[in-house]
Design a protein around this motif. Structure first.
Motif, mmCIF file in Angstrom:
data_model
loop_
_atom_site.group_PDB
_atom_site.id
_atom_site.type_symbol
_atom_site.label_atom_id
_atom_site.label_comp_id
_atom_site.label_asym_id
_atom_site.label_seq_id
_atom_site.Cartn_x
_atom_site.Cartn_y
_atom_site.Cartn_z
ATOM 1 N N UNK A 3 -4.266 27.616 12.891
ATOM 2 C CA UNK A 3 -5.241 26.780 12.181
ATOM 3 C C UNK A 3 -4.519 25.724 11.344
ATOM 4 N N UNK A 4 -5.181 24.595 11.211
ATOM 5 C CA UNK A 4 -4.621 23.505 10.417
ATOM 6 C C UNK A 4 -4.526 23.923 8.950
ATOM 7 N N UNK A 5 -3.451 23.555 8.298
ATOM 8 C CA UNK A 5 -3.266 23.916 6.893
ATOM 9 C C UNK A 5 -2.307 25.077 6.764
ATOM 10 N N UNK A 6 -2.154 25.555 5.551
ATOM 11 C CA UNK A 6 -1.194 26.628 5.317
ATOM 12 C C UNK A 6 -1.728 27.963 5.819
ATOM 13 N N UNK A 7 -0.814 28.832 6.143
ATOM 14 C CA UNK A 7 -1.160 30.161 6.617
ATOM 15 C C UNK A 7 -1.280 31.074 5.404
ATOM 16 N N UNK A 8 -2.371 31.815 5.280
ATOM 17 C CA UNK A 8 -2.508 32.705 4.125
ATOM 18 C C UNK A 8 -1.504 33.847 4.189
ATOM 19 N N UNK A 9 -1.075 34.303 3.040
ATOM 20 C CA UNK A 9 -0.199 35.462 2.963
ATOM 21 C C UNK A 9 -1.054 36.707 2.800
ATOM 22 N N UNK A 10 -0.684 37.747 3.510
ATOM 23 C CA UNK A 10 -1.383 39.018 3.405
ATOM 24 C C UNK A 10 -0.435 40.080 2.879
ATOM 25 N N UNK A 11 -0.938 40.962 2.054
ATOM 26 C CA UNK A 11 -0.194 42.132 1.621
ATOM 27 C C UNK A 11 0.040 42.970 2.882
ATOM 28 N N UNK A 12 1.299 43.197 3.232
ATOM 29 C CA UNK A 12 1.631 43.842 4.500
ATOM 30 C C UNK A 12 1.020 45.236 4.622
ATOM 31 N N UNK A 13 1.065 46.013 3.550
ATOM 32 C CA UNK A 13 0.515 47.370 3.608
ATOM 33 C C UNK A 13 -0.988 47.376 3.817
ATOM 34 N N UNK A 14 -1.706 46.522 3.079
ATOM 35 C CA UNK A 14 -3.159 46.461 3.221
ATOM 36 C C UNK A 14 -3.544 45.972 4.624
ATOM 37 N N UNK A 15 -2.819 44.971 5.125
ATOM 38 C CA UNK A 15 -3.106 44.424 6.453
ATOM 39 C C UNK A 15 -2.876 45.476 7.533
ATOM 40 N N UNK A 16 -1.774 46.210 7.437
ATOM 41 C CA UNK A 16 -1.479 47.240 8.438
ATOM 42 C C UNK A 16 -2.496 48.377 8.377
ATOM 43 N N UNK A 17 -2.866 48.772 7.173
ATOM 44 C CA UNK A 17 -3.848 49.857 7.020
ATOM 45 C C UNK A 17 -5.206 49.421 7.596
ATOM 46 N N UNK A 18 -5.632 48.191 7.279
ATOM 47 C CA UNK A 18 -6.894 47.698 7.822
ATOM 48 C C UNK A 18 -6.836 47.610 9.348
ATOM 49 N N UNK A 19 -5.735 47.073 9.880
ATOM 50 C CA UNK A 19 -5.599 46.929 11.334
ATOM 51 C C UNK A 19 -5.681 48.287 12.022
ATOM 52 N N UNK A 20 -5.177 49.331 11.368
ATOM 53 C CA UNK A 20 -5.200 50.661 11.988
ATOM 54 C C UNK A 20 -6.614 51.250 12.049
ATOM 55 N N UNK A 21 -7.489 50.855 11.123
ATOM 56 C CA UNK A 21 -8.844 51.405 11.120
ATOM 57 C C UNK A 21 -9.874 50.460 11.735
#
Length: 142
Positions: free
Chosen positions: A51-69
């Motif tokens: 996407x155009x513009x900056x890429x948002x930063x995600x908390x790695x632990x929260x992102x991985x936990x969400x992706x798993x569920x």
């Protein structure tokens, strides 16, 4: 499912609440505060790296936990909504559906990620891609 998911068909209200840290594993998730740059994880949680513009930063632990569920959450929501729409006593009116996504601590981080993902990858299947849900990329705080 880490939290509670509820649907009130008479009020057309869907609530998704993620719990905060409750175990040693959750604390490990909390401490994994690196900003996720894993290209394989991003498409799975609704963020468009191109996407155009900056890429948002995600908390790695929260992102991985969400992706798993996420698969279980999407499956549960799909079933709840289909059952709600088919409910003979009080059918769910999708045009009036309110969605509340919330959480505490770690759950708040996952709720933030989930709302963008749901808006981008779940609800367009019910409402079509030309809906207000398609503006999720613009609503991200960078």
């Amino acid at each position: 499912m880490p939290g509670v998911v509820g649907l009130n068909t008479s009020k057309a209200l869907l609530v998704i609440a993620f719990h905060g840290s409750r175990s040693a594993g959750d604390w490990v998730t909390d401490l994994d505060d690196g900003h996720d740059e894993n290209a394989l994880l991003w498409p799975n949680i609704g963020f468009d790296r191109t996407a155009k513009g900056s890429i948002p930063n995600l908390h790695a632990g929260f992102a991985a936990k969400y992706a798993s569920l996420k698969p279980a959450l999407f499956k549960l929501l799909d079933r709840m909504i289909k059952d709600g729409v088919e409910n003979k006593k009080q059918p769910l009116d999708m045009k009036k559906l309110w969605v509340l996504v919330t959480g505490h601590s770690m759950g708040g981080g996952m709720a933030s990620i989930a709302m963008v993902d749901l808006a981008k990858n779940f609800f367009p299947a019910y409402y079509g891609s030309g809906t207000n849900f398609d503006n999720s990329q613009r609503n991200i705080v960078h």
